[in-house]
Write a protein that holds these residues in place. Structure first.
Motif, PDB file in Angstrom:
ATOM      1  N   TYR A 119      66.154 -49.553  11.002  1.00  8.65           N
ATOM      2  CA  TYR A 119      64.903 -48.831  10.760  1.00  8.65           C
ATOM      3  C   TYR A 119      64.288 -49.281   9.435  1.00  8.65           C
ATOM      4  N   GLN A 171      64.593 -57.996  14.720  1.00  9.01           N
ATOM      5  CA  GLN A 171      65.692 -58.001  13.755  1.00  9.01           C
ATOM      6  C   GLN A 171      67.024 -58.300  14.435  1.00  9.01           C
ATOM      7  N   GLY A 217      60.023 -54.172  16.235  1.00 13.82           N
ATOM      8  CA  GLY A 217      60.694 -54.530  14.985  1.00 13.82           C
ATOM      9  C   GLY A 217      62.196 -54.607  15.151  1.00 13.82           C
ATOM     10  N   SER A 218      62.768 -53.659  15.886  1.00 14.48           N
ATOM     11  CA  SER A 218      64.210 -53.662  16.156  1.00 14.48           C
ATOM     12  C   SER A 218      64.625 -54.912  16.923  1.00 14.48           C
ATOM     13  N   TYR A 248      54.141 -59.510   4.580  1.00 16.88           N
ATOM     14  CA  TYR A 248      55.241 -60.470   4.714  1.00 16.88           C
ATOM     15  C   TYR A 248      55.718 -60.935   3.342  1.00 16.88           C
ATOM     16  N   MET A 305      58.157 -49.772  16.574  1.00 15.31           N
ATOM     17  CA  MET A 305      59.515 -49.726  16.029  1.00 15.31           C
ATOM     18  C   MET A 305      60.485 -50.505  16.919  1.00 15.31           C
ATOM     19  N   CYS A 312      52.741 -53.107   9.571  1.00 15.96           N
ATOM     20  CA  CYS A 312      51.789 -53.976  10.270  1.00 15.96           C
ATOM     21  C   CYS A 312      50.918 -53.178  11.233  1.00 15.96           C
ATOM     22  N   VAL A 367      58.756 -52.317   8.822  1.00 19.89           N
ATOM     23  CA  VAL A 367      57.864 -53.476   8.638  1.00 19.89           C
ATOM     24  C   VAL A 367      56.873 -53.538   9.802  1.00 19.89           C
ATOM     25  N   GLY A 368      57.392 -53.276  11.017  1.00 18.22           N
ATOM     26  CA  GLY A 368      56.504 -53.186  12.166  1.00 18.22           C
ATOM     27  C   GLY A 368      55.492 -52.067  12.009  1.00 18.22           C
ATOM     28  N   ALA A 382      63.556 -53.392   9.413  1.00 16.84           N
ATOM     29  CA  ALA A 382      62.688 -54.013  10.419  1.00 16.84           C
ATOM     30  C   ALA A 382      61.653 -53.065  11.013  1.00 16.84           C
ATOM     31  N   ASP A 383      62.098 -51.892  11.462  1.00 17.55           N
ATOM     32  CA  ASP A 383      61.162 -50.967  12.120  1.00 17.55           C
ATOM     33  C   ASP A 383      59.988 -50.624  11.204  1.00 17.55           C
TER      34      ASP A 383
END
Length: 279
Positions: A130, A167, A163-164, A43, A160, A140, A136-137, A133-134
């Motif tokens: 993507y 976002q 994350g999408s 983060y 993904m 993690c 970053v997921g 956000a994706d």
């Protein structure tokens, strides 16, 4: 004494998380203690990059983001950085086998925010999400599965989609600032100057579909991660519901929030659901 510096670095990432996002910080606290520091470090890295392109007005943002990238790779190669955020992040990258393509995709989307204000088709929109956000997921997820490739591949698609969803909720919540302050429109085919209920419903339907797929992945997460991710999922679902119930003209004129009182109630609800093994 290097260990002391590393400990301080992870604490700095935790401080960044707590100060920039109470909601995400709460969700991280619901994770197992053995993986919290790694998620804080992710983060911290993505937050600082995002702040460069979104907030550091009056400074040379392009130079700053390029320097940030160079310093990250310098820290990765040397095993240390005097920037504690980068120092903690490079440790996490190595420990959990976070691949460089994820980091590069993220930085590419951040740099797009410096030069691109409109996303005119789905391909551009999907590519930006993507990267921003994706991935970053997925970073993690690498931590959640302790870097195990086979488990990562099993949960990759759902991570993904989560994350999408997160976002896109952020895009809808931040419609006013993105449009009026940053002069950005992420939603293709949507005129923010005449944003209406039909456009809002279309966006919400897309997000709900992402959430439906993501939930199936949450059910399969290791026990160390499940409750924390579920807590974030419940919070964002509540925020989406609030956005759905808010007239479109209000979304364009104010930032919609979930109160701290409501967040506390959602946490209690999530805890009961988790303990009853309903998730």
């Amino acid at each position: 004494m290097k260990q002391l510096f590393d400990d301080v670095s992870f604490k700095c990432s935790k401080l960044v998380t707590k100060n920039y996002s109470t909601s995400f910080s709460l969700a991280v606290y619901m994770l197992s203690p053995i993986i919290r520091d790694a998620i804080y470090s992710i983060y911290g890295f993505v937050r600082f990059a995002d702040e460069i392109v979104d907030s550091f007005h009056g400074f040379d943002k392009e130079e700053l983001i390029n320097d940030f990238e160079k310093e990250y790779y310098k820290s990765y190669n040397s095993g240390i950085s005097l920037n504690p955020i980068l120092n903690s992040f490079q440790h996490t990258v190595k420990k959990y086998n976070i691949t460089d393509d994820l980091i590069q995709s993220f930085l590419k989307s951040m740099k797009l925010d410096l030069v691109k204000s409109d996303y005119n088709n789905k391909a551009e929109y999907d590519e930006y999400i993507y990267g921003s956000a994706d991935v970053v997921g997925l970073m993690c997820l690498k931590v959640f599965v302790a870097g195990k490739d086979h488990k990562y591949e099993q949960l990759k698609d759902e991570a993904m989609r989560l994350g999408s969803a997160f976002q896109k909720v952020n895009f809808l919540r931040d419609l006013k600032d993105d449009n009026l302050v940053l002069n950005r429109n992420y939603f293709p085919g949507v005129d923010l100057n005449s944003f209406d209920e039909n456009a809002k419903k279309m966006i919400i339907k897309e997000i709900q579909e992402d959430f439906n797929v993501a939930y199936q992945g949450i059910l399969k997460l290791p026990i160390e991660a499940k409750f924390g991710v579920y807590t974030a999922f419940v919070y964002y679902k509540k925020l989406l519901k609030k956005l759905e119930n808010t007239p479109c003209h209000e979304i364009g004129n104010a930032r919609i929030r979930v109160s701290n009182y409501t967040k506390a109630g959602l946490l209690a609800q999530s805890f009961v659901t988790y303990k009853l093994k309903l998730v």
